[in-house]
Design an enzyme around this catalytic site. Structure first.
Site, PDB file in Angstrom:
ATOM      1  N   LYS A  70       8.969 -16.895  67.700  1.00 18.52           N
ATOM      2  CA  LYS A  70       9.023 -16.251  67.043  1.00 18.52           C
ATOM      3  C   LYS A  70       8.351 -17.381  65.248  1.00 18.52           C
ATOM      4  O   LYS A  70       9.068 -18.273  64.829  1.00 18.52           O
ATOM      5  CB  LYS A  70       9.670 -15.248  66.254  1.00 18.52           C
ATOM      6  CG  LYS A  70       9.345 -14.168  65.092  1.00 18.52           C
ATOM      7  CD  LYS A  70      11.120 -13.513  65.044  1.00 18.52           C
ATOM      8  CE  LYS A  70      11.060 -12.518  64.217  1.00 18.52           C
ATOM      9  NZ  LYS A  70      12.532 -11.930  64.103  1.00 18.52           N
TER      10      LYS A  70
HETATM   11  O1  G3P Z   1      14.370  -9.173  62.029  1.00 15.71           O
HETATM   12  C1  G3P Z   1      13.225  -8.718  60.762  1.00 15.71           C
HETATM   13  C2  G3P Z   1      13.378  -7.764  60.424  1.00 15.71           C
HETATM   14  O2  G3P Z   1      13.850  -6.613  61.505  1.00 15.71           O
HETATM   15  C3  G3P Z   1      14.812  -7.704  59.644  1.00 15.71           C
HETATM   16  O3  G3P Z   1      15.523  -6.486  58.310  1.00 15.71           O
HETATM   17  O4  G3P Z   1      16.482  -4.772  57.414  1.00 15.71           O
HETATM   18  O5  G3P Z   1      16.757  -7.907  56.982  1.00 15.71           O
HETATM   19  O6  G3P Z   1      14.490  -5.972  56.174  1.00 15.71           O
HETATM   20  P1  G3P Z   1      15.852  -6.589  57.391  1.00 15.71           P
END
Ligand code: G3P
Length: 217
Positions: free
Chosen positions: A83
């Site tokens: 990633k």
């Molecule tokens: O893994 C990346 C993403 O899914 C993060 O989500 O909720 O932290 O914006 P969030």
């Protein structure tokens, strides 16, 4: 649409895997910090548990550092996906890994042009963040529609991995928009099975069945 779970918590991954609902796993530095686990150990453990792709994110900000870290992470297991951040250095690293046949997930995508660059860099997955755009009152799902159209216009093979999913509605809308994958928190995945009419219907069936006095076995 494939389902990845967005977590580094082994018990949650195991539970969803046992339900047969998991196609892969994504992690990020914040999720690793939240798990309280050692990054490399937890990635190795997840890769043993799940057959599908497991995203492990580099911490370096420059090309040389990303390549060194990514090459180390790729050796942990065959299903590790590297990633990388959506920066010029990250895109250069993406091209490097793609050239070596190593799968990549380009993350922190917030615009269609960024997604176009990731596809041109040969990314396996692009991760547009829906919820974080919604947080700014920008329609995150519109970005998924735009990327789908652009990728289809040119036949790009990069998979759209809808990320920063916060709700069941996000899952449905991402599927309608043609996302290839959604990475979803464990609680949201399990919640997709819930419906008040399912519960009500099941209660009624249980009562009526008991009234028959029969047993199947
Ligand atoms: O893994 C990346 C993403 O899914 C993060 O989500 O909720 O932290 O914006 P969030």
């Amino acid at each position: 649409m494939k389902f990845f779970v967005d977590t580094a918590v082994i018990d949650d991954i195991r539970e969803l895997n046992d339900y047969g609902l998991l196609d892969g796993v994504t992690t990020n530095p914040s999720l690793i910090a939240k798990s309280g686990r050692d990054f490399k150990e937890v990635i190795a453990e997840i890769c043993k548990l799940v057959d599908g792709p497991v995203s492990a994110e580099v911490a370096a900000m420059n090309f040389d550092g990303m390549v060194a870290e990514g090459e180390y992470l790729a050796k942990i297991a065959d299903n590790v996906v590297i990633k990388l951040p959506l920066t010029l250095e990250g895109l250069k690293a993406c091209r490097h890994f793609t050239g070596k046949g190593i799968k990549t997930n380009v993350t922190l995508c917030f615009s269609a042009n960024q997604a176009l660059l990731a596809a041109k860099a040969g990314a396996t997955y692009i991760s547009p963040f829906i919820g974080r755009l919604d947080d700014l009152s920008i329609d995150g799902m519109e970005l998924i529609h735009e990327i789908r159209e652009i990728y289809d216009n040119y036949g790009f093979g990069t998979n759209i991995l809808a990320a920063s999913i916060r709700s069941a509605n996000h899952v449905k809308e991402a599927a309608l928009a043609g996302a290839d994958v959604a990475t979803i928190p464990p609680g949201v995945i399990k919640g997709l099975a819930n419906h008040v009419l399912t519960e009500k219907g099941l209660d009624q069936f249980a009562k009526d069945w008991a009234a028959t006095g029969q047993s199947i076995l």
